[in-house]
Write an enzyme that holds these catalytic residues in place. Structure first.
Site, PDB file in Angstrom:
ATOM      1  N   ASP A  85     -28.605 -97.472  20.848  1.00  0.00           N
ATOM      2  CA  ASP A  85     -28.178 -96.675  22.003  1.00  0.00           C
ATOM      3  C   ASP A  85     -27.449 -97.558  23.006  1.00  0.00           C
ATOM      4  OD1 ASP A  85     -27.810 -94.570  23.729  1.00  0.00           O
ATOM      5  OD2 ASP A  85     -29.918 -94.266  24.203  1.00  0.00           O
ATOM      6  N   ALA A  87     -26.168 -98.076  27.310  1.00  0.00           N
ATOM      7  CA  ALA A  87     -26.852 -98.119  28.609  1.00  0.00           C
ATOM      8  C   ALA A  87     -25.803 -98.126  29.708  1.00  0.00           C
ATOM      9  CB  ALA A  87     -27.733 -99.355  28.713  1.00  0.00           C
ATOM     10  N   GLU A 107     -33.770 -89.860  24.888  1.00  0.00           N
ATOM     11  CA  GLU A 107     -33.525 -91.286  24.614  1.00  0.00           C
ATOM     12  C   GLU A 107     -34.803 -92.096  24.808  1.00  0.00           C
ATOM     13  OE1 GLU A 107     -28.775 -91.511  25.763  1.00  0.00           O
ATOM     14  OE2 GLU A 107     -30.232 -91.966  27.314  1.00  0.00           O
TER      15      GLU A 107
HETATM   16  C1  5RP Z   1     -26.716 -91.291  28.108  1.00  0.00           C
HETATM   17  C2  5RP Z   1     -26.883 -92.763  28.277  1.00  0.00           C
HETATM   18  C3  5RP Z   1     -25.777 -93.625  27.771  1.00  0.00           C
HETATM   19  O1  5RP Z   1     -26.324 -94.576  26.912  1.00  0.00           O
HETATM   20  C4  5RP Z   1     -25.147 -94.323  28.939  1.00  0.00           C
HETATM   21  O2  5RP Z   1     -24.712 -93.352  29.866  1.00  0.00           O
HETATM   22  C5  5RP Z   1     -23.961 -95.198  28.495  1.00  0.00           C
HETATM   23  O3  5RP Z   1     -22.906 -94.377  28.081  1.00  0.00           O
HETATM   24  P1  5RP Z   1     -21.512 -94.978  27.617  1.00  0.00           P
HETATM   25  O4  5RP Z   1     -21.755 -95.646  26.301  1.00  0.00           O
HETATM   26  O5  5RP Z   1     -20.617 -93.761  27.511  1.00  0.00           O
HETATM   27  O6  5RP Z   1     -21.033 -95.939  28.656  1.00  0.00           O
HETATM   28  O7  5RP Z   1     -27.837 -93.253  28.788  1.00  0.00           O
HETATM   29  O8  5RP Z   1     -27.762 -90.589  28.720  1.00  0.00           O
END
Ligand code: 5RP
Length: 222
Positions: A85, A87, A107
């Site tokens: 994931d 962040a 998440e």
């Molecule tokens: C979604 C999240 C995403 O991991 C976070 O917003 C990062 O997103 P991106 O990869 O588009 O910068 O926590 O709830």
């Protein structure tokens, strides 16, 4: 290269680096956001042999379905070997702010179920102290004002993310102007407010490993 092109290259590189951690034949947890989208593109192109994936959002489920990856119910999988994931912010201790994409609750559930949480970010997400990015808090709709008042008592300035309804039917407050010196303590304090579903601080259960634009983030200072 402009800022966003650099960010995109960093996201792509981090997604590519995460590939090395994938274990064929197992269940994969998949986060949400634009960085994870690059990782799902790799899954679609390379088609690893996976038992299936547990998804953290409706958006990710749609992408995984399109990639031909079977979606699994967390209630049926047990612990998950790997969760990938992104962040919104990451400190040197791999503690995170998440929830910019409003998927923080699922998440956090998958992160808790994961044996290994690999976080993929571009370099702009690295900070020394969490809190520059407004801290997302998912709330039960009827508790929005109550929770907002409690967050002010904790020193923040909550702003309702008007018009956004989470996949769980709840609302989001984004808390501005917090300088988070004690992420675990703040996570615990916000978790205790009635009406809070999830706070987007991932400090009690941080990432196990962070890939910053393709480079592994060094071990935290002692
Ligand atoms: C979604 C999240 C995403 O991991 C976070 O917003 C990062 O997103 P991106 O990869 O588009 O910068 O926590 O709830």
């Amino acid at each position: 290269m402009n800022h966003s092109a650099r960010g995109d290259a960093g996201k792509r590189a981090a997604a590519e680096a995460a590939w090395a951690f994938l274990e064929e034949g197992t269940v994969l947890g998949v986060g949400t956001g634009s960085t994870v989208r690059y990782f799902i593109e790799l899954l679609a192109q390379r088609r690893p042999r996976l038992e299936g994936a547990v998804s953290s959002s409706e958006q990710t489920s749609a992408l995984l379905r399109a990639a031909g990856i079977p979606l699994l119910d967390l209630n049926a999988t047990g612990p998950i070997p790997l969760y990938v994931d992104g962040a919104d912010e990451c400190d040197p201790w791999r503690r995170l702010i998440k929830g910019g994409g409003a998927a923080l609750t699922r998440e956090k559930i998958i992160a808790e179920a994961a044996r290994r949480f690999v976080c993929i970010i571009d370099p702009s997400k690295r900070v020394d102290v969490l809190g520059r990015f407004p801290l997302p808090v998912e709330v039960i709709p009827m508790a929005r004002s109550l929770v907002a008042r409690k967050l002010v008592e904790l020193g923040g300035q909550p702003v309702w993310r008007d018009g956004v309804v989470t996949d769980n039917g709840n609302w989001i407050l984004d808390v501005h102007n917090l300088r988070i010196g004690d992420p675990v303590g703040l996570e615990r304090a916000i978790d205790q407010i009635p009406g809070v579903v999830t706070v987007g601080l991932f400090a009690r259960r941080p990432a196990d490993l962070v890939l910053v634009g393709g480079e592994r983030m060094p071990e935290p200072p002692p």
